[in-house]
Design a protein around this motif. Sequence first.
Motif, PDB file in Angstrom:
ATOM      1  N   GLY A 110       0.843  -1.121   0.040  1.00  0.00           N
ATOM      2  CA  GLY A 110       0.052   0.031  -0.068  1.00  0.00           C
ATOM      3  C   GLY A 110       0.849   1.238  -0.019  1.00  0.00           C
ATOM      4  O   GLY A 110       1.963   1.300   0.710  1.00  0.00           O
ATOM      5  N   LEU A 111       0.484   2.464  -0.708  1.00  0.00           N
ATOM      6  CA  LEU A 111       1.158   3.627  -0.812  1.00  0.00           C
ATOM      7  C   LEU A 111       0.109   4.538  -0.343  1.00  0.00           C
ATOM      8  O   LEU A 111      -0.982   4.482  -0.969  1.00  0.00           O
ATOM      9  N   SER A 112       0.368   5.362   0.615  1.00  0.00           N
ATOM     10  CA  SER A 112      -0.681   6.023   1.003  1.00  0.00           C
ATOM     11  C   SER A 112       0.207   7.680   1.368  1.00  0.00           C
ATOM     12  O   SER A 112       1.509   7.748   1.454  1.00  0.00           O
ATOM     13  N   SER A 113      -0.602   8.748   1.353  1.00  0.00           N
ATOM     14  CA  SER A 113      -0.457   9.953   1.623  1.00  0.00           C
ATOM     15  C   SER A 113       0.864  10.357   0.588  1.00  0.00           C
ATOM     16  O   SER A 113       1.759  11.058   0.774  1.00  0.00           O
ATOM     17  N   VAL A 114       0.642   9.904  -0.922  1.00  0.00           N
ATOM     18  CA  VAL A 114       1.447  10.263  -1.688  1.00  0.00           C
ATOM     19  C   VAL A 114       1.313  11.728  -2.213  1.00  0.00           C
ATOM     20  O   VAL A 114       0.219  12.279  -2.518  1.00  0.00           O
ATOM     21  N   THR A 115       2.678  12.490  -2.178  1.00  0.00           N
ATOM     22  CA  THR A 115       2.461  13.718  -2.302  1.00  0.00           C
ATOM     23  C   THR A 115       3.900  13.901  -3.463  1.00  0.00           C
ATOM     24  O   THR A 115       4.423  12.727  -3.917  1.00  0.00           O
ATOM     25  N   LYS A 116       4.276  15.075  -4.057  1.00  0.00           N
ATOM     26  CA  LYS A 116       5.398  15.148  -4.941  1.00  0.00           C
ATOM     27  C   LYS A 116       6.616  14.705  -4.480  1.00  0.00           C
ATOM     28  O   LYS A 116       7.478  14.410  -5.135  1.00  0.00           O
ATOM     29  N   THR A 117       6.535  14.934  -2.836  1.00  0.00           N
ATOM     30  CA  THR A 117       8.193  14.868  -2.377  1.00  0.00           C
ATOM     31  C   THR A 117       7.904  13.597  -1.434  1.00  0.00           C
ATOM     32  O   THR A 117       9.072  12.985  -0.665  1.00  0.00           O
ATOM     33  N   SER A 118       6.850  13.146  -0.710  1.00  0.00           N
ATOM     34  CA  SER A 118       7.057  12.095   0.147  1.00  0.00           C
ATOM     35  C   SER A 118       5.683  11.204   0.042  1.00  0.00           C
ATOM     36  O   SER A 118       4.638  11.382  -0.527  1.00  0.00           O
ATOM     37  N   MET A 119       5.796  10.053   0.921  1.00  0.00           N
ATOM     38  CA  MET A 119       4.592   8.988   0.628  1.00  0.00           C
ATOM     39  C   MET A 119       4.865   8.008   1.797  1.00  0.00           C
ATOM     40  O   MET A 119       5.945   7.741   2.247  1.00  0.00           O
ATOM     41  N   GLN A 120       4.068   7.105   2.427  1.00  0.00           N
ATOM     42  CA  GLN A 120       4.125   6.296   3.126  1.00  0.00           C
ATOM     43  C   GLN A 120       3.749   4.693   2.416  1.00  0.00           C
ATOM     44  O   GLN A 120       2.967   4.532   1.612  1.00  0.00           O
ATOM     45  N   TRP A 121       4.870   3.656   2.853  1.00  0.00           N
ATOM     46  CA  TRP A 121       4.916   2.502   2.128  1.00  0.00           C
ATOM     47  C   TRP A 121       4.490   1.326   3.232  1.00  0.00           C
ATOM     48  O   TRP A 121       4.918   1.655   4.297  1.00  0.00           O
TER      49      TRP A 121
END
Length: 103
Positions: free
Chosen positions: A76-87
Amino acid sequence: MRLDVIVAIAAITLVTAVPGFAAGEAPYTGRWDCGVATFSFTKDTYDSGEGPMPIRKVEKEDGNYILSFDKGYQIGLSSVTKTSMQWLSMASGDTFDCKRLKP
């Protein structure tokens, strides 16, 4: 809030995501420093450093993604932005905060 509760909420949110990822470049495409390794994503593959794996299915909801691979493996990939995300590993529950690497 406890980390295990946050992980459980994130997993539930991702698991209940609705299919419907449009064709084109996904916002998570690129190279990411996830602390334990550099993870790379293309439109069709994911590479955690052990060689590219074909992405078989992508489900999306509100900026969260579930990527499915062979043999039932999912991340799962969450809180995806241009500079960060959570895996998030759906199998182990491991989570990593990732920062995008410049091309």
